[in-house]
Scaffold this active site. Structure first.
Site, PDB file in Angstrom:
ATOM      1  CD  GLU A   1      31.085  39.174  46.850  1.00  0.00           C
ATOM      2  OE1 GLU A   1      31.734  39.437  45.737  1.00  0.00           O
ATOM      3  OE2 GLU A   1      29.819  39.723  46.862  1.00  0.00           O
TER       4      GLU A   1
ATOM      5  CB  CYS B   1      34.906  40.932  44.261  1.00  0.00           C
ATOM      6  SG  CYS B   1      33.169  40.878  43.477  1.00  0.00           S
TER       7      CYS B   1
END
Length: 351
Positions: A253, A287
């Site tokens: 990720e 994020c």
């Protein structure tokens, strides 16, 4: 560097034991700039011991029943929950986020991560397909892959670390974890909980230190079958490069540059609070936070005016004060990276 009144020295968690390290790193309280932890600066030796422990434990752990694994995962969740405020205060001290946020989001989500996967493995079903013309049935068998490397970031330390550990342990894998060297405290406390609830030695190992030294040693180790990493695109690219010759399974990720889009017909009374929350929660260090806003020209001026007004109402300060909405950024280096871009680049863009 300024030193806090009490500086705690952490140890690696290997094969169910807390093991000292000959080298240490300074870890800072973002709100004060003081060194409050000495974190192991682990390398090849420590990583080898952790991988060996995980590899040996895998022989037994991979053969335990889903119910047994489920019970232990639930006990870990209960152990964290019983110390919820202590974990929240530690997360704030180490990361800079408000205590109220860690208490409301980070620590409860860590508990949920363990409980969710504890339940999934009890009731997981598979789909099979029948080919009657040849008398064949195709079906899938899920088996644990082996030792998993798990490297987690500094923005949601326990939240994202447990989101890696829980499914791996539930599946019957053993793990070698490396949290960010800037946020190691709650990972250490998690190891304490694992000892308390009786997780077998070697099932979860936590090695602290820098990415290029400790992290890469875990990633490239030939006995590590799968790598889960959350962090920068640059490091993700390096992980792909290192693991490609061994064709390891990867879960990456990376980065994040998220846009919010606002059209002329929006209800600003509903839109603005959501946009403020999505932009600034956790000091914007998520994020998934909104880092750009595209606003249709017809509503641009009024949106910017009200957005700025609401932003100015956000209180920044001591993370232990429940009245403050924002705490401290993770480090002086991160502040230096963020501040110029916020001054030089337009955050709200007309379309």
């Amino acid at each position: 560097a300024k030193m806090a009144a009490e500086v705690r020295e952490l140890r690696n968690f290997i094969n169910g034991q807390f093991v000292g390290c000959s080298r240490h790193l300074d870890s800072y309280n973002p709100a004060t700039g003081e060194v409050h932890l000495k974190v192991p600066d682990s390398g090849d030796t420590e990583v080898q011991a952790a991988v060996d422990a995980a590899k040996e434990a895998f022989k037994r752990w991979s053969k335990t029943s889903p119910r047994e694994r489920s019970q232990l995962l639930n006990k870990i969740a209960d152990g964290i929950e019983s110390r919820l405020l202590e974990f929240a205060e530690a997360e704030s001290l180490d990361q800079g986020k408000p205590v109220w946020l860690a208490k409301m989001v980070d620590i409860p989500r860590a508990c949920l991560n363990f409980r969710f996967f504890a339940n999934v493995i009890l009731y997981q079903t598979e789909i099979s397909s029948v080919l009657p013309e040849v008398g064949a049935t195709n079906y899938t068998c899920r088996t644990p892959v082996g030792v998993a490397c798990q490297i987690s970031p500094w923005n949601l330390p326990l939240y994202l670390l447990t989101f890696k550990i829980a499914p791996a342990l539930a599946a019957g894998c053993t793990v070698v974890c490396k949290p960010s060297e800037m946020t190691s405290l709650t990972a250490y406390m998690l190891a304490e909980v694992m000892v308390e609830v009786g997780l077998p030695p070697g099932v979860c190992n936590i090695v602290f230190g820098f990415g290029p030294r400790a992290g890469e040693a875990i990633v490239r180790h030939p006995d590590v079958a799968v790598v889960s990493f959350t962090g920068s695109t640059k490091v993700g690219s390096r992980i792909q490069e290192v693991t490609a010759p061994l064709v390891k399974k990867l879960s990456l990720e990376l980065g994040g540059k998220n846009a919010g889009i606002v059209f002329n017909d929006v209800d600003l009374d509903k839109c603005l609070p959501t946009m403020i929350r999505s932009s600034f929660t956790n000091q914007g260090e998520i994020c998934l936070t909104t880092s750009r806003i595209f606003v249709q020209k017809g509503i641009y001026d009024v949106f910017v005016k009200r957005f700025v007004e609401m932003t100015r109402q956000l209180t920044v300060g001591d993370p232990t004060d429940p009245n403050n909405k924002l705490g401290a950024l993770i480090s002086a280096e991160h502040l230096a990276k963020v501040l110029p871009s916020s001054l030089l680049l337009s955050y709200v863009i007309p379309i």
